[in-house]
Design an enzyme around this catalytic site. Structure first.
Site, PDB file in Angstrom:
ATOM      1  CE1 TYR A 136       2.178   3.871  -4.365  1.00 20.57           C
ATOM      2  CE2 TYR A 136       3.630   2.280  -5.761  1.00 20.57           C
ATOM      3  CZ  TYR A 136       3.404   3.543  -4.800  1.00 20.57           C
ATOM      4  OH  TYR A 136       4.579   4.196  -4.186  1.00 20.57           O
ATOM      5  CE  LYS A 164       2.846   1.840  -1.623  1.00 20.01           C
ATOM      6  NZ  LYS A 164       3.990   1.495  -2.251  1.00 20.01           N
TER       7      LYS A 164
END
Length: 309
Positions: A136, A164
């Protein structure tokens, strides 16, 4: 490892009772509503799930209950957002014991690590379990940027399967693809950059507003997958004022208020967050209610998607 994580993934809100105690049953009821709305998987205990507001026992209990409830119907991931690398490893082990299908790992919280430290953190967390990892990258919120060059350096670790991307720079999608090819599954992590990211090669997105509007998220995905770009753009333009709410500091309160307006869950948050009041509450309610009053019809596309699946 090859990631099968594509499509619409909610960063699921965690439900609390009025006294701020964890409400697992209400959280699972909301999960059921998301599934009915057509999501492809679940990410528990992300930022929207108030990860850092739960203690270790609560996190483990919620993950175990969710995994048992889903019973293999779709992937269940958990956010990993801890203050130290050792705590992240310990939580990742607990999440694996609970039966999750993967981890969404953030850099360590609070301390602003440099590139060498950040890569070391991710590699160490990867070594703690057998689970695949979605890395992320959110430099806007957490002040640590995982660059395309860093992802290239990390590509030799097979557990890193997805990214992400939440830098708010859509050029990153192309830069990562140009540097790393199809090594990673790329998912957009910024609600109001979804359509742009899909055009550039993202294979899905992790969304906050999907909590309140799961069917509309699925509609947007289905239209994009069918190449119906003008129809997708029409939905996106309707949706964008709502999606902006995901990019603001009080996104958790805004999304939970949208949930309530759409008939899902409660808006209770854990302090220091507080529910919205006054002019701020009125302004956010107007955005939500205007969208509800003009929301698109999702029935036909969802029927077509069900027939195609």
């Amino acid at each position: 490892m090859k990631s099968l994580w594509r499509g619409v993934y909610p960063a699921v809100t965690t439900q609390f009772r009025e006294d701020e105690s964890l409400d697992i049953d209400a959280t699972l009821a909301h999960v059921d509503a998301l599934i009915e709305g057509g999501v492809h998987g679940l990410i528990m205990l992300g930022t929207v799930g108030e990860n850092c507001s739960l203690d270790a026992v609560e996190k483990a209990d919620l993950l175990k209950a969710t995994v048992d409830h889903i019973d293999g119907r779709m992937p269940v991931l958990t956010g990993v957002a801890e203050y130290t690398t050792s705590l992240a490893c310990r939580f990742s082990q607990s999440a694996q014991d609970a039966g999750v299908d993967g981890l969404m790992v953030l850099p360590a919280m609070v301390y602003k690590s440099d590139a060498r430290e950040t890569i070391s953190h991710f590699r160490t967390v990867a070594s703690a379990t057998d689970l695949p990892i979605m890395c992320y990258n959110n430099p806007i919120s957490y002040s640590i940027d995982i660059s395309p060059e860093m992802f290239d350096e990390m590509a030799d670790e097979p557990k890193f399967v997805a990214i992400k991307e939440s830098s708010e720079d859509t050029r990153r999608i192309t830069d990562i693809r140009n540097r790393c090819g199809d090594r990673y599954t790329l998912l957009c992590g910024v609600d109001d950059l979804v359509l742009e990211s899909l055009v550039l090669g993202a294979e899905g997105w992790v969304s906050g507003l999907v909590n309140a509007f799961p069917a509309e998220n699925r509609l947007l995905w289905d239209l994009a997958q069918a190449g119906k770009w003008q129809e997708a753009l029409d939905v996106y333009r309707w949706y964008t004022p709502l999606l902006h709410l995901d990019t603001l500091p009080k996104l958790v309160q805004y999304i939970k208020l949208a949930n309530v307006e759409c008939g899902f869950g409660a808006e209770t948050v854990r302090a220091p967050r507080l529910p919205l009041v006054g002019a701020e509450r009125a302004a956010i309610l107007k955005v939500i209610r205007d969208a509800i009053a003009t929301r698109p019809d999702t029935s036909q596309v969802q029927t077509d998607a069900a027939l195609a699946s």
